[in-house]
Design an enzyme around this catalytic site. Structure first.
Site, mmCIF file in Angstrom:
data_model
loop_
_atom_site.group_PDB
_atom_site.id
_atom_site.type_symbol
_atom_site.label_atom_id
_atom_site.label_comp_id
_atom_site.label_asym_id
_atom_site.label_seq_id
_atom_site.Cartn_x
_atom_site.Cartn_y
_atom_site.Cartn_z
ATOM 1 N N ASN A 38 34.579 -62.876 28.907
ATOM 2 C CA ASN A 38 35.557 -63.403 29.864
ATOM 3 C C ASN A 38 35.534 -62.509 31.104
ATOM 4 O O ASN A 38 35.854 -61.332 31.019
ATOM 5 C CB ASN A 38 36.935 -63.379 29.189
ATOM 6 N N HIS A 67 37.058 -72.179 33.023
ATOM 7 C CA HIS A 67 37.160 -70.728 32.853
ATOM 8 C C HIS A 67 36.673 -70.368 31.451
ATOM 9 O O HIS A 67 37.037 -71.020 30.469
ATOM 10 C CB HIS A 67 38.606 -70.272 33.064
ATOM 11 N N CYS A 76 42.638 -65.310 36.181
ATOM 12 C CA CYS A 76 41.471 -66.115 35.816
ATOM 13 C C CYS A 76 41.428 -67.449 36.573
ATOM 14 O O CYS A 76 40.408 -68.129 36.558
ATOM 15 C CB CYS A 76 41.452 -66.365 34.315
HETATM 16 N N1 ACO Z 1 37.475 -57.156 15.426
HETATM 17 C C1 ACO Z 1 37.921 -57.276 14.160
HETATM 18 N N2 ACO Z 1 39.197 -57.577 13.850
HETATM 19 C C2 ACO Z 1 40.033 -57.753 14.884
HETATM 20 C C3 ACO Z 1 39.642 -57.637 16.222
HETATM 21 C C4 ACO Z 1 38.297 -57.308 16.482
HETATM 22 N N3 ACO Z 1 37.795 -57.183 17.730
HETATM 23 N N4 ACO Z 1 40.702 -57.896 16.999
HETATM 24 C C5 ACO Z 1 41.743 -58.156 16.207
HETATM 25 N N5 ACO Z 1 41.338 -58.069 14.906
HETATM 26 C C6 ACO Z 1 42.131 -58.288 13.708
HETATM 27 C C7 ACO Z 1 43.604 -58.086 13.943
HETATM 28 O O1 ACO Z 1 43.946 -56.734 13.818
HETATM 29 C C8 ACO Z 1 44.196 -58.928 12.860
HETATM 30 O O2 ACO Z 1 44.147 -58.214 11.658
HETATM 31 P P1 ACO Z 1 45.387 -58.269 10.612
HETATM 32 O O3 ACO Z 1 45.465 -59.718 10.203
HETATM 33 O O4 ACO Z 1 44.931 -57.350 9.532
HETATM 34 O O5 ACO Z 1 46.572 -57.818 11.386
HETATM 35 C C9 ACO Z 1 43.237 -60.097 12.723
HETATM 36 O O6 ACO Z 1 42.003 -59.660 13.326
HETATM 37 C C10 ACO Z 1 43.700 -61.356 13.409
HETATM 38 O O7 ACO Z 1 44.125 -61.002 14.720
HETATM 39 P P2 ACO Z 1 44.670 -62.096 15.698
HETATM 40 O O8 ACO Z 1 45.025 -61.471 17.020
HETATM 41 O O9 ACO Z 1 45.722 -62.909 15.025
HETATM 42 O O10 ACO Z 1 43.373 -62.955 15.907
HETATM 43 P P3 ACO Z 1 43.251 -64.431 16.395
HETATM 44 O O11 ACO Z 1 42.672 -65.225 15.311
HETATM 45 O O12 ACO Z 1 44.463 -64.936 17.084
HETATM 46 O O13 ACO Z 1 42.127 -64.266 17.506
HETATM 47 C C11 ACO Z 1 41.908 -64.248 19.906
HETATM 48 C C12 ACO Z 1 42.363 -63.472 18.683
HETATM 49 C C13 ACO Z 1 40.413 -64.465 19.815
HETATM 50 C C14 ACO Z 1 42.187 -63.435 21.156
HETATM 51 C C15 ACO Z 1 42.659 -65.576 19.894
HETATM 52 O O14 ACO Z 1 44.041 -65.387 19.850
HETATM 53 C C16 ACO Z 1 42.343 -66.430 21.063
HETATM 54 O O15 ACO Z 1 41.357 -67.110 21.064
HETATM 55 N N6 ACO Z 1 43.212 -66.450 22.104
HETATM 56 C C17 ACO Z 1 43.016 -67.260 23.270
HETATM 57 C C18 ACO Z 1 43.209 -66.507 24.464
HETATM 58 C C19 ACO Z 1 41.960 -65.904 24.993
HETATM 59 O O16 ACO Z 1 40.856 -66.234 24.687
HETATM 60 N N7 ACO Z 1 42.199 -64.983 25.875
HETATM 61 C C20 ACO Z 1 41.199 -64.303 26.554
HETATM 62 C C21 ACO Z 1 41.715 -63.840 27.840
HETATM 63 S S1 ACO Z 1 42.950 -64.821 28.511
HETATM 64 C C22 ACO Z 1 42.384 -65.656 29.769
HETATM 65 O O17 ACO Z 1 41.320 -65.460 30.209
HETATM 66 C C23 ACO Z 1 43.254 -66.661 30.294
#
Ligand code: ACO
Length: 326
Positions: A283, A253, A111
């Protein structure tokens, strides 16, 4: 001598897939995706390819720059999802454009790729090695998604952005970039496993070879991004001797709305200075920054002389920023 962005372009696939569309295919919802990421839709390549989107974006950038393809001396394509392992995407673009006088190569910094390409272009321009360069950020991430893994496939999209770079004597360019390979496991995609007859043992890297899909520790990446992005923006501003309040636009990004808001807060700058395209595009890795750049350029939000900052971060881990006079 410094980089001048003389023209920009972008291309998104025709097929637009909304969060609700995904909700009919898997256990997810618009509310979950939107509230955690800010993403509302993404464009998915069906008839398009990484090459065709790059060429469309490049043609727009060349037109705005008033440059013929034959004038290009170098093409750098930042991508982690070229159409083929060989030839490189940049060479396929060269062929399609008829940019017969250009050298061409690909750069992979995930990225951060477009910002790395911009910094590389600056090094060539500053040294006098090249004066007319096309840089591209392009991805077809849809082919690297495990479409049964709702935690990753809802986040990414496809697209391409391009910029034509020329040399300018006045104005400022400052760039920083960095990598931390020790944290590579946080965001990975396995390669083709080694299967030749002499193979004995795969080295332990923590990356699942033979699983050719994106895997991510979302919370690790989130923490890395909110810590590193403000820091590297601070470094380029210091190099340029500019204050955050003097910057017209910060083009980050587009991974997650919450990351962008956290960076704005850390820099004590209003969200209006942080345009977004992730609501519409998701993304798109190396394509995020140039697609956003083209969007603000076409909206007339950039005037010559404006001071802007571009910043990327992602797998590697890698990060980079550039501060420049538009
Ligand atoms: N829809 C519904 N529920 C979902 C989904 C979905 N698409 N994906 C995961 N869940 C569920 C999980 O199974 C989990 O359920 P559980 O609690 O019963 O186990 C729950 O939602 C929470 O999952 P987490 O992975 O802990 O969710 P989090 O709040 O951390 O959000 C996210 C995930 C959005 C990816 C977050 O970690 C984030 O913002 N990360 C930043 C990194 C990023 O944006 N990366 C993108 C690419 S990286 C880059 O470009 C550099």
């Amino acid at each position: 001598m410094r980089v001048k962005i003389a023209g920009t372009g972008s291309c998104l696939p025709r097929l637009r897939v909304t969060n609700d569309d995904l909700g009919t295919m898997m256990d997810t919802s618009d509310a979950w995706i939107r509230s955690r990421t800010g993403i509302g839709a993404r464009h998915i390549a069906v008839e398009e390819t990484t090459t065709s989107m790059s060429v469309a974006a490049a043609r727009q950038a060349l037109e705005e720059a008033g440059m013929q393809p034959e004038e290009l001396e170098l093409i750098i394509a930042a991508t982690l999802s070229p159409d083929h392992v060989l030839p490189p995407l940049s060479c396929e673009v060269q062929r399609e454009l008829g940019a017969v006088n250009a050298a061409a190569y690909d750069l992979c910094a995930a990225c951060s790729g477009f910002v790395f390409a911009l910094n590389t272009a600056q090094a060539y321009i500053q040294s006098g090695f090249y004066r007319k360069i096309l840089i591209i950020g392009a991805e077809t991430l849809s082919k690297l998604m495990d479409w049964t893994d709702r935690s990753t496939c809802v986040l990414f999209g496809d697209g391409a952005g391009a910029a034509v770079i020329t040399a300018e004597e006045t104005g400022i360019f400052a760039g920083v970039q960095g990598s931390d390979g020790a944290k590579g496991e946080a965001l990975s995609c396995g390669g083709r496993p080694v299967e030749h007859p002499f193979h004995t043992k795969t080295p332990e890297t923590g990356i699942q070879e033979g699983y050719p899909y994106v895997q991510m520790n979302g919370q690790e990446v989130y923490k890395f991004a909110v810590r590193t992005v403000p820091k590297c923006i601070g470094q380029v501003l210091e190099q340029a001797q500019w204050q955050p309040q003097e910057i017209s636009l910060f083009l980050l990004h587009q991974a997650n709305q919450r990351i962008i808001e956290a960076v704005a807060k850390r820099l004590k700058q209003p969200m209006e200075k942080f345009p977004v395209c992730l609501e519409e595009c998701g993304n798109i890795s190396a394509a995020s920054v140039p697609v956003l750049l083209d969007q603000v350029n076409k909206e007339g939000r950039l005037q010559r002389g404006d001071r802007i900052v571009l910043a990327g971060f992602g797998a590697g881990l890698t990060w980079g920023a550039a501060a420049l006079t538009w």
